[in-house]
Design a protein around this motif. Structure first.
Motif, mmCIF file in Angstrom:
data_model
loop_
_atom_site.group_PDB
_atom_site.id
_atom_site.type_symbol
_atom_site.label_atom_id
_atom_site.label_comp_id
_atom_site.label_asym_id
_atom_site.label_seq_id
_atom_site.Cartn_x
_atom_site.Cartn_y
_atom_site.Cartn_z
ATOM 1 N N PHE A 182 0.880 -1.171 0.000
ATOM 2 C CA PHE A 182 0.000 0.000 0.000
ATOM 3 C C PHE A 182 0.908 1.208 0.000
ATOM 4 O O PHE A 182 1.816 1.290 0.816
ATOM 5 N N ASP A 183 0.635 2.155 -0.867
ATOM 6 C CA ASP A 183 1.510 3.318 -1.029
ATOM 7 C C ASP A 183 2.941 2.809 -1.224
ATOM 8 O O ASP A 183 3.172 1.999 -2.083
ATOM 9 N N GLN A 184 3.870 3.250 -0.383
ATOM 10 C CA GLN A 184 5.268 2.801 -0.555
ATOM 11 C C GLN A 184 5.568 1.560 0.279
ATOM 12 O O GLN A 184 6.651 0.994 0.199
ATOM 13 N N LYS A 185 4.595 1.155 1.116
ATOM 14 C CA LYS A 185 4.908 0.153 2.140
ATOM 15 C C LYS A 185 4.574 -1.276 1.680
ATOM 16 O O LYS A 185 3.459 -1.545 1.250
ATOM 17 N N VAL A 202 3.395 -4.665 2.497
ATOM 18 C CA VAL A 202 2.615 -5.222 3.610
ATOM 19 C C VAL A 202 2.724 -6.749 3.631
ATOM 20 O O VAL A 202 2.785 -7.371 4.694
ATOM 21 N N LEU A 203 2.774 -7.358 2.447
ATOM 22 C CA LEU A 203 2.970 -8.807 2.362
ATOM 23 C C LEU A 203 4.123 -9.079 1.405
ATOM 24 O O LEU A 203 4.126 -8.612 0.271
ATOM 25 N N ASN A 204 5.112 -9.849 1.899
ATOM 26 C CA ASN A 204 6.336 -10.041 1.143
ATOM 27 C C ASN A 204 6.488 -11.519 0.761
ATOM 28 O O ASN A 204 6.951 -12.323 1.552
ATOM 29 N N GLU A 205 6.028 -11.872 -0.439
ATOM 30 C CA GLU A 205 6.180 -13.231 -0.962
ATOM 31 C C GLU A 205 5.744 -14.303 0.047
ATOM 32 O O GLU A 205 6.570 -15.047 0.576
ATOM 33 N N ILE A 206 4.459 -14.341 0.278
ATOM 34 C CA ILE A 206 3.900 -15.286 1.255
ATOM 35 C C ILE A 206 3.641 -16.636 0.589
ATOM 36 O O ILE A 206 2.984 -16.714 -0.446
ATOM 37 N N ASN A 207 4.183 -17.689 1.214
ATOM 38 C CA ASN A 207 3.983 -19.053 0.717
ATOM 39 C C ASN A 207 3.502 -19.944 1.851
ATOM 40 O O ASN A 207 4.171 -20.032 2.877
ATOM 41 N N PHE A 208 2.366 -20.559 1.688
ATOM 42 C CA PHE A 208 1.954 -21.648 2.567
ATOM 43 C C PHE A 208 0.744 -22.331 1.958
ATOM 44 O O PHE A 208 0.162 -21.824 0.993
ATOM 45 N N LEU A 262 5.299 -12.144 10.652
ATOM 46 C CA LEU A 262 5.863 -10.966 11.302
ATOM 47 C C LEU A 262 6.357 -10.022 10.218
ATOM 48 O O LEU A 262 7.082 -10.458 9.313
ATOM 49 N N ASP A 263 5.953 -8.762 10.309
ATOM 50 C CA ASP A 263 6.380 -7.757 9.327
ATOM 51 C C ASP A 263 6.152 -8.212 7.888
ATOM 52 O O ASP A 263 7.036 -8.054 7.032
ATOM 53 N N GLY A 264 4.989 -8.793 7.622
ATOM 54 C CA GLY A 264 4.643 -9.159 6.253
ATOM 55 C C GLY A 264 5.380 -10.362 5.699
ATOM 56 O O GLY A 264 5.302 -10.653 4.512
ATOM 57 N N LYS A 265 6.118 -11.083 6.577
ATOM 58 C CA LYS A 265 6.862 -12.266 6.112
ATOM 59 C C LYS A 265 6.483 -13.476 6.947
ATOM 60 O O LYS A 265 6.261 -13.340 8.156
ATOM 61 N N VAL A 266 6.444 -14.651 6.305
ATOM 62 C CA VAL A 266 6.206 -15.869 7.068
ATOM 63 C C VAL A 266 7.511 -16.213 7.793
ATOM 64 O O VAL A 266 8.539 -16.418 7.158
#
Ligand SMILES: Nc1ncnc2c1ncn2[C@@H]1O[C@H](COP(=O)(O)OP(=O)(O)OP(=O)(O)O)[C@@H](O)[C@H]1O
Length: 339
Positions: A13-16, A18-24, A208-212
């Motif tokens: 969202f905007d520059q942030k 929020v989810l960084n390559e989520i795999n599960f 945590l922080d958009g990462k698994v």
């Protein structure tokens, strides 16, 4: 068999980011919790699965087929929101039947399903009530009945218990988990409450922080955290910094035989409940510096050499502040993280 599969799902969202390559993935009939602190992206991920938000990238498979281009109403997923989002102008009967009417089901089929749902969530007799006349727990059961009435393939629960008081939360959690097992419905539960995740889930995805950070059973996540971030989120911990040399861990409070590890600097993690305090027999190594009585347990702060440790004990022996004590640690459950 994996029913739902998330592959490299990303969102910003905007520059942030929020989810960084989520795999599960989630297996058929499984209850998987998405656990993480407020703002880590849990609700965003649930909305992406539900089709309420598009991801920036990645793939979402159901039974091996992409569902990213399937619209919300045909995706087979249904989301139950934290604040239930019942229709205030519709009574319980019509709230539960809403999705069935939208799907164009006939009156008879609707009535049969609504009655079945009322029985399932134990709300027979409440059909004519409006949401404003219901308690928090009853509203939640209506929201659940409305979601389940359309026979979704995947149930998405967004912090479903957080608006309920502590006692009701416990009974609703048991009720929902019991229902989930009975119906064997594939479910993702979003929560920031670690105890809720540990108690309810077949597996936990720690976000945590958009990462698994870690995926595992409640036991694996609690007893074998992968890193300090995961360990810290799961509860109070003590850390002792030291060096391992030839199988011995040296720290400022002494030395311990360690598990087989390469020589080097490590943080040794030990949980408060794994430290035992014993009466001094003349060779005490630690001093009680604080004590909090909580009825069925006592929290102590203990000074050991230069280190301060937290201990959690049953109230069978009570130590006082300033008392010298001996300390033993359950070495089986000690975890070493390389610095
Ligand atoms: N539509 C939006 N526009 C801009 N930023 C958003 C939007 N939705 C969410 N965010 C931001 O994305 C981040 C993750 O939000 P999200 O609601 O997914 O977190 P969460 O883990 O579910 O937190 P909580 O438990 O507090 O609901 C937050 O920083 C939030 O402010």
């Amino acid at each position: 068999m994996n029913e739902l599969q998330l592959i490299n799902i990303s969102k910003h969202f905007d520059q942030k980011i929020v989810l960084n390559e989520i795999n599960f993935s989630v297996r058929k009939g499984e209850l998987v919790s998405l656990l993480g602190p407020s703002g880590c992206g849990k609700t965003t991920l649930l909305k992406i699965i539900a089709g309420l938000l598009p991801p920036d990238g990645g793939q979402l498979l159901f039974d091996g087929n992409s569902i990213l281009n399937i619209p919300v109403e045909r995706r087979g997923t249904v989301m139950v929101f934290q604040d239930y989002l019942l229709f205030p102008h519709l009574n319980v009967w019509n709230n539960i039947g809403f999705g069935l009417r939208m799907a164009g089901k006939g009156r008879e089929e609707q009535a049969k399903k609504i009655n079945e749902m009322l029985e399932l969530v134990e709300l027979h007799g409440f059909e004519k009530k409006y949401p404003r006349e219901l308690s928090g727990g009853q509203k939640q059961r209506v929201a659940l009945a409305r979601a389940l009435a359309i026979e979704p393939k995947v149930l998405l629960l967004d912090e479903p218990f957080s608006n309920l008081d502590a006692r009701l939360r416990e009974s609703m959690r048991d009720f929902v988990c019991g229902l989930q097992k009975k119906l064997k419905i594939t479910t993702i539960l979003v929560t920031h409450d670690k105890e809720e995740a540990l108690l309810s889930s077949d597996r936990i995805v720690l976000l945590l922080d958009g990462k698994v950070q870690q995926i595992g059973t409640p036991e694996e996540i609690y007893l074998m955290p992968k890193n300090r971030e995961a360990a810290n989120f799961l509860g109070k911990k003590n850390y002792l910094k030291g060096r391992i040399e030839k199988g011995i861990f040296y720290y400022s409070g002494g030395e311990l035989k360690s598990e087989e590890r390469a020589d080097g600097t490590y943080w040794m993690m030990i949980r408060p409940e794994e430290i035992k305090l014993k009466k001094d027999k003349g060779n005490a190594s630690a001093i009680i510096v604080d004590m909090r009585f909580a009825g069925d347990r006592i929290y102590y702060k203990v000074k050991l050499g230069e280190e301060m440790l937290e201990c959690l004990m049953l109230p069978d022996t009570i130590f006082s502040i300033g008392e010298a004590v001996n300390l033993s640690m359950d070495l089986q459950n000690i975890i070493l993280f390389p610095e």
